[in-house]
Design an enzyme around this catalytic site. Structure first.
Site, PDB file in Angstrom:
ATOM      1  N   ARG A  84      16.299   1.734   7.726  1.00  0.00           N
ATOM      2  CA  ARG A  84      15.120   1.823   8.580  1.00  0.00           C
ATOM      3  C   ARG A  84      14.917   0.437   9.168  1.00  0.00           C
ATOM      4  O   ARG A  84      15.891  -0.271   9.406  1.00  0.00           O
ATOM      5  CB  ARG A  84      13.922   2.229   7.703  1.00  0.00           C
ATOM      6  CG  ARG A  84      13.154   3.396   8.220  1.00  0.00           C
ATOM      7  CD  ARG A  84      11.912   3.576   7.390  1.00  0.00           C
ATOM      8  NE  ARG A  84      10.822   2.756   7.893  1.00  0.00           N
ATOM      9  CZ  ARG A  84       9.548   3.101   7.826  1.00  0.00           C
ATOM     10  NH1 ARG A  84       9.215   4.228   7.261  1.00  0.00           N
ATOM     11  NH2 ARG A  84       8.606   2.328   8.301  1.00  0.00           N
ATOM     12  N   LYS A 128      -1.258   7.097   6.679  1.00  0.00           N
ATOM     13  CA  LYS A 128      -0.713   7.660   7.932  1.00  0.00           C
ATOM     14  C   LYS A 128      -0.583   9.177   7.891  1.00  0.00           C
ATOM     15  O   LYS A 128      -0.740   9.833   8.902  1.00  0.00           O
ATOM     16  CB  LYS A 128       0.622   7.021   8.274  1.00  0.00           C
ATOM     17  CG  LYS A 128       1.721   7.366   7.291  1.00  0.00           C
ATOM     18  CD  LYS A 128       3.096   7.038   7.864  1.00  0.00           C
ATOM     19  CE  LYS A 128       4.166   7.514   6.925  1.00  0.00           C
ATOM     20  NZ  LYS A 128       4.914   6.418   6.307  1.00  0.00           N
TER      21      LYS A 128
HETATM   22  C1  LIG Z   1       4.947   6.162   5.121  1.00  0.00           C
HETATM   23  C2  LIG Z   1       5.273   4.847   4.553  1.00  0.00           C
HETATM   24  C3  LIG Z   1       5.004   4.582   3.210  1.00  0.00           C
HETATM   25  C4  LIG Z   1       4.400   5.598   2.283  1.00  0.00           C
HETATM   26  O1  LIG Z   1       5.324   6.588   1.971  1.00  0.00           O
HETATM   27  P1  LIG Z   1       4.965   7.735   0.908  1.00  0.00           P
HETATM   28  O2  LIG Z   1       6.249   8.419   0.660  1.00  0.00           O
HETATM   29  O3  LIG Z   1       3.945   8.604   1.538  1.00  0.00           O
HETATM   30  O4  LIG Z   1       4.443   7.068  -0.299  1.00  0.00           O
HETATM   31  C5  LIG Z   1       5.303   3.322   2.733  1.00  0.00           C
HETATM   32  N1  LIG Z   1       5.841   2.382   3.526  1.00  0.00           N
HETATM   33  C6  LIG Z   1       6.114   2.602   4.826  1.00  0.00           C
HETATM   34  C7  LIG Z   1       6.693   1.505   5.644  1.00  0.00           C
HETATM   35  C8  LIG Z   1       5.852   3.839   5.382  1.00  0.00           C
HETATM   36  O5  LIG Z   1       6.128   4.057   6.670  1.00  0.00           O
END
Ligand SMILES: *Cc1c(COP(=O)(O)O)cnc(C)c1O
Length: 351
Positions: A130, A35
């Site tokens: 979250r 992402k």
């Molecule tokens: C963005 C995201 C990740 C990855 O996070 P990083 O800190 O870039 O490794 C993992 N799980 C979810 C649900 C995310 O939104």
């Protein structure tokens, strides 16, 4: 072409190989998260070629972009699906992270309609606040998911160091493992994925002796920027500089370091405070907040970021020989990378 984000695919590949190998030796698979790079197909391919067992993205548009570019892998939607996009989720993603029965019903209906099996990872709330089912409701949700046609329960997951900045430590990981164990015992089902978190789990995984039932992490930042999000320090052995932001000097003048006149708000509603350092040599760069988060830039050279507006960044270049038209290079942090990848004005150059 300027401004420009230079992307070193070799360094990203090496970071991915290094991390997937070290996590793999502890029985942890890596879902590489795309992402932050807007589902860049070039980067997605490198991640899959260097040990990632699947790709996770929070946006369906990114998953679509990767699929349309011919990336062949398992795709997981890692943000809870919007009910209104449930049909596309089933069409484009192999699995998704979920917490709501209404959405699960929709996914089930569309999976049946399209004769697909859609994987579901139930996200559990363990402190970061979250998305997440409360631990006491996990049993009820699992029971619900197991009854749904077209839906496959793939496992459980949790988020840390995101909204709440909570560290995924042994205690949290044992809680998640314990929940997975309870589900196994109570329903007699195989839980193929227990996804303990994201890059912020690096400290836990590199110090723990016993990973319990945790067998997956979803990793973006640690691979892309070689950085540990808990402290933003560099992970030993990983490249922190796979991405370089390059911007061009459009003005070069010696000016006072402190604005003069009556101080009111700046362009973003902040009241600026400047220290008077006398006359300084300042360069104006043709890149701004619309292209990058200026607070997330670290100059590769002996210059200092002063302040940014939508379209320019002012840098102090007193300690460096700079000419008009020169290109200044910066390292980017997560937020600067996210914005630079998203901005249509920043040209992406892959090496
Ligand atoms: C963005 C995201 C990740 C990855 O996070 P990083 O800190 O870039 O490794 C993992 N799980 C979810 C649900 C995310 O939104």
């Amino acid at each position: 072409m300027m401004p420009r984000l230079e992307i070193d695919l070799g360094k990203i590949g090496k970071n991915a190989s290094e991390l997937t190998a070290s996590l793999g030796s502890k029985g942890i698979s890596v879902m590489a998260v795309t992402k932050c790079v807007c589902g860049s197909p070039e980067i997605a391919k490198v991640l899959l070629d260097h040990g990632a067992n699947s790709l996770g993205d929070s946006r369906l548009a990114n998953i679509q972009r990767m699929r349309q570019s011919g990336i062949d892998g398992k795709f997981v939607l890692i943000r809870s699906p919007m009910p209104g996009e449930a049909e596309d989720v089933v069409r484009l993603a192999d699995a998704s992270c979920n917490t709501e029965k209404v959405t699960l019903d929709l996914l089930s209906g569309y999976a049946v309609k399209h004769r697909k099996r859609h994987g579901v990872i139930l996200m559990v709330e363990l402190g970061d606040l979250r998305e997440g089912i409360l631990p006491s409701n996990v049993g009820d949700m699992v029971e619900y998911v197991l009854e749904l046609d077209g839906i496959e329960l793939e496992g459980l997951g949790a988020n840390f160091a995101c909204i709440g900045g909570i560290k995924p430590d042994n205690e949290k990981m044992e809680l998640l493992s314990g929940l997975a164990q309870e589900v196994r015992d109570r329903f007699g089902v195989k839980i193929s994925m227990v996804s303990g978190g994201n890059s912020a789990n690096y400290q836990w995984i590199s110090t723990t002796e016993n990973v319990g039932l945790i067998n997956n992490l979803r990793i973006g930042e640690a691979i892309l920027l070689g950085s540990d999000p808990l402290t933003r320090s560099n992970i030993p052995g990983l490249f922190p500089d796979a991405f370089t932001l390059v911007a061009e000097v459009i003005e070069l003048k010696t000016k006072p370091s402190k604005p003069y006149g009556h101080v009111f708000q700046d362009v973003f509603g902040r009241i600026p405070h400047f220290i008077d350092r006398g006359m300084r040599k300042r360069a104006i760069l043709a890149v701004g907040e619309q292209d990058v988060d200026s607070y997330g830039l670290r100059p590769r050279e002996d210059v200092e970021v002063i302040r940014a507006s939508s379209d320019i960044i002012v840098v102090d270049v007193t300690d460096k020989t700079v000419r008009l038209g020169d290109q200044i290079q910066f390292d980017v942090n997560y937020s600067a990378l996210l914005r630079a990848m998203t901005s249509p004005y920043v040209v992406k150059v892959y090496h």
